[in-house]
Design a protein around this motif. Structure first.
Motif, PDB file in Angstrom:
ATOM      1  N   PHE A   1       0.749  -1.117   0.011  1.00 53.64           N
ATOM      2  CA  PHE A   1       0.012  -0.230   0.140  1.00 53.64           C
ATOM      3  C   PHE A   1       0.721   1.203  -0.123  1.00 53.64           C
ATOM      4  N   ASP A   2       2.047   1.269   0.819  1.00 53.77           N
ATOM      5  CA  ASP A   2       2.727   2.370   0.865  1.00 53.77           C
ATOM      6  C   ASP A   2       3.463   2.582  -0.400  1.00 53.77           C
TER       7      ASP A   2
ATOM      8  N   THR B   1     -12.410  -0.889  11.922  1.00 54.02           N
ATOM      9  CA  THR B   1     -12.235  -0.878  10.467  1.00 54.02           C
ATOM     10  C   THR B   1     -10.997   0.318  10.482  1.00 54.02           C
ATOM     11  N   LEU B   2      -9.965   0.032   9.711  1.00 51.15           N
ATOM     12  CA  LEU B   2      -9.050   1.363   9.631  1.00 51.15           C
ATOM     13  C   LEU B   2      -9.174   1.917   8.069  1.00 51.15           C
ATOM     14  N   HIS B   3      -9.549   3.244   8.157  1.00 55.06           N
ATOM     15  CA  HIS B   3      -9.328   3.794   6.931  1.00 55.06           C
ATOM     16  C   HIS B   3      -8.205   4.635   6.839  1.00 55.06           C
ATOM     17  N   ALA B   4      -7.083   4.279   6.010  1.00 55.28           N
ATOM     18  CA  ALA B   4      -6.165   5.180   5.735  1.00 55.28           C
ATOM     19  C   ALA B   4      -6.036   5.697   4.422  1.00 55.28           C
ATOM     20  N   ASN B   5      -5.666   7.095   4.067  1.00 56.54           N
ATOM     21  CA  ASN B   5      -5.640   7.885   3.126  1.00 56.54           C
ATOM     22  C   ASN B   5      -4.220   8.547   3.028  1.00 56.54           C
ATOM     23  N   THR B   6      -3.840   8.628   1.674  1.00 55.99           N
ATOM     24  CA  THR B   6      -2.820   9.551   1.490  1.00 55.99           C
ATOM     25  C   THR B   6      -3.094  10.809   1.917  1.00 55.99           C
TER      26      THR B   6
ATOM     27  N   ASP C   1     -18.954   0.336  -0.004  1.00 58.67           N
ATOM     28  CA  ASP C   1     -17.886   1.406  -0.182  1.00 58.67           C
ATOM     29  C   ASP C   1     -17.184   1.188  -1.575  1.00 58.67           C
TER      30      ASP C   1
ATOM     31  N   TRP D   1      -2.198   8.577   6.248  1.00 63.97           N
ATOM     32  CA  TRP D   1      -0.785   7.764   5.865  1.00 63.97           C
ATOM     33  C   TRP D   1       0.429   8.601   5.855  1.00 63.97           C
TER      34      TRP D   1
ATOM     35  N   SER E   1       0.236   6.203  -6.673  1.00 64.53           N
ATOM     36  CA  SER E   1      -1.305   6.917  -6.885  1.00 64.53           C
ATOM     37  C   SER E   1      -1.320   7.892  -5.772  1.00 64.53           C
ATOM     38  N   ALA E   2      -1.791   9.157  -6.056  1.00 66.90           N
ATOM     39  CA  ALA E   2      -1.927  10.545  -5.358  1.00 66.90           C
ATOM     40  C   ALA E   2      -2.992  10.126  -4.281  1.00 66.90           C
ATOM     41  N   GLU E   3      -4.234   9.535  -5.046  1.00 62.87           N
ATOM     42  CA  GLU E   3      -5.388   9.187  -3.992  1.00 62.87           C
ATOM     43  C   GLU E   3      -5.348   7.723  -3.820  1.00 62.87           C
ATOM     44  N   LYS E   4      -5.141   7.024  -2.737  1.00 61.77           N
ATOM     45  CA  LYS E   4      -5.033   5.951  -2.385  1.00 61.77           C
ATOM     46  C   LYS E   4      -5.747   5.744  -1.000  1.00 61.77           C
ATOM     47  N   THR E   5      -6.430   4.764  -0.642  1.00 61.08           N
ATOM     48  CA  THR E   5      -7.300   4.328   0.512  1.00 61.08           C
ATOM     49  C   THR E   5      -7.066   3.085   0.930  1.00 61.08           C
ATOM     50  N   LEU E   6      -6.920   2.746   2.127  1.00 56.73           N
ATOM     51  CA  LEU E   6      -6.823   1.487   2.677  1.00 56.73           C
ATOM     52  C   LEU E   6      -8.001   1.220   3.649  1.00 56.73           C
ATOM     53  N   HIS E   7      -8.813   0.131   3.277  1.00 55.84           N
ATOM     54  CA  HIS E   7      -9.831  -0.145   4.362  1.00 55.84           C
ATOM     55  C   HIS E   7      -9.515  -1.606   4.903  1.00 55.84           C
ATOM     56  N   ALA E   8      -8.908  -1.525   6.211  1.00 56.59           N
ATOM     57  CA  ALA E   8      -8.525  -2.661   6.789  1.00 56.59           C
ATOM     58  C   ALA E   8      -9.456  -3.053   7.678  1.00 56.59           C
TER      59      ALA E   8
END
Lengths: 244, 244
Positions: free
Chosen positions: A207-208, B216-221, A234, B193, A212-219
């Motif tokens: 993920f790191d 739930t984790l939402h991580a964003n740039t 989502d 992030w 991409s300038a816009e990236k989202t992680l849903h854990a």
């Protein structure tokens, strides 16, 4: 592209099985056209074995079509009813053995995933050519699902793909991090925090790495197949933001 | 609880400033009642300095009220116009110096955050007593925002709080991980992030430590204040799932 059969699913999606060259696939479209505009397309990735995965694919397709998109998938090289590929079969067996014996898997993952990426990506691009030539289906295109290494390479080489939802649930060769850094489209990465088949730190590192300038992680808590139902909504909202 | 002033915000929320004992606060409610049912309450956390934070708080409150909830916040101990607390002021100055000199901050964070947690939590509980006694506002209650250590302790000790959205954007004493393990309510954790004020690995470790079955984790740039606008809608849907 040869259509083999069709049925209408509960909820109104038209499901058509097709064969493209020697590759079987599935296409889902809204049964009733919603207007003169072509609908955007979402490619549904999976780990191989379309028939085995069919219940989950059909569920994702129903959601995708309900959100106003077409959806399509094809069988992976060596997957499902397609001819086995000896080098991939050997790598898969070696991976199972290494995991069982708690041995390092990096070299085996390279032997399994890198040839799969090389074989699969041109087939997905050919499927894109065929599906986008059908009436009522247009760009932009999203990709949703795994194999994450295939999706990553596709996101780099296929300019028609505008946004991708990636499932962090499969092995990723370290050399693919160079591809990840070249990805520039908006990403939503889904990670099952307690995934028994997934290296959490590797998923976070990947993920790191994405450029991409816009990236989202849903854990989310839970194992490999435990993605919560609300993530389907989502995913729909993510594609609505980027494909409309 | 003494109301000092009121105004109607764009979009229809009624904003009332109040004082509870010596603690100033803000309450936002739908200007027009929607029905006979009391509306659930969302407490809006912040890093201290309600007036300085007002534009962002009012924006979050407008969203919260538009989603069918009441919202409330109070000033933190030693924050805004409240009397300074010498030990916290000293710790804040030491933290600034240590960050500037790239020295370890663990002991300073303990001196800053642990007293703040001890002082703030009973005040938020008193605010909860007062706001929930007003007509038209009922349970269940959500908490949204920082300071994450205060929110974590509140989630442990305050049974009226049913769900929480936490902003991973402040320092967390290691001893608070014991609190985190005792949290059992549904959580949505927002992580920037590339937060210049936040230790990413500490935030991930804290997410891992929370005892909640649904988290739930939402991580964003992006940096500390760069939370994307679509997360406001995600927060609303999270509370809609858990407070209705």
């Amino acid at each position: 592209m040869k259509f083999d059969s069709e049925q209408v699913l509960e909820g109104g999606a038209l499901e058509r099985r097709f064969t493209l060259g020697e590759v079987p696939g599935l296409l889902w479209t809204p049964a009733a056209a919603r207007g003169p505009e072509p609908v955007p397309l979402v490619l549904l990735g999976h780990p191989g074995g379309v028939d085995r995965m069919y219940p989950r694919l059909a569920e994702r397709a129903r959601h995708t079509v309900a959100q106003g998109f077409a959806a399509a998938t094809i069988e992976l090289p060596g997957g499902g009813e397609r001819p086995r590929i000896p080098e991939l079969e050997r790598a898969r067996a070696d991976l199972r053995d290494a995991l069982h014996d708690k041995q390092p898997v990096d070299g085996i993952v390279d032997r399994l995933v890198l040839p799969l990426v090389e074989l699969a990506v041109p087939e997905w691009q050919a499927a894109l050519d065929a599906v986008l030539s059908l009436p009522g289906i247009g760009g932009p295109v999203g990709f949703s699902g795994g194999v994450i290494a295939v999706a990553t390479r596709l996101a780099v080489v296929e300019p028609r793909i505008s946004a991708a939802v990636l499932f962090a649930g499969s092995y990723v060769p370290r050399v693919m991090f160079a591809d990840a850094r070249r990805v520039s489209i908006p990403l939503l990465v889904l990670l099952q925090w307690d995934d028994e088949h997934n290296d959490r730190q590797l998923a976070l590192d990947l993920f790191d790495a994405f450029g991409s300038a816009e990236k989202t992680l849903h854990a989310n808590t839970g194992g490999h197949t435990g993605v919560p139902g609300f993530e389907a909504d989502d995913v729909g909202r993510f594609f609505a933001r980027h494909l409309r």
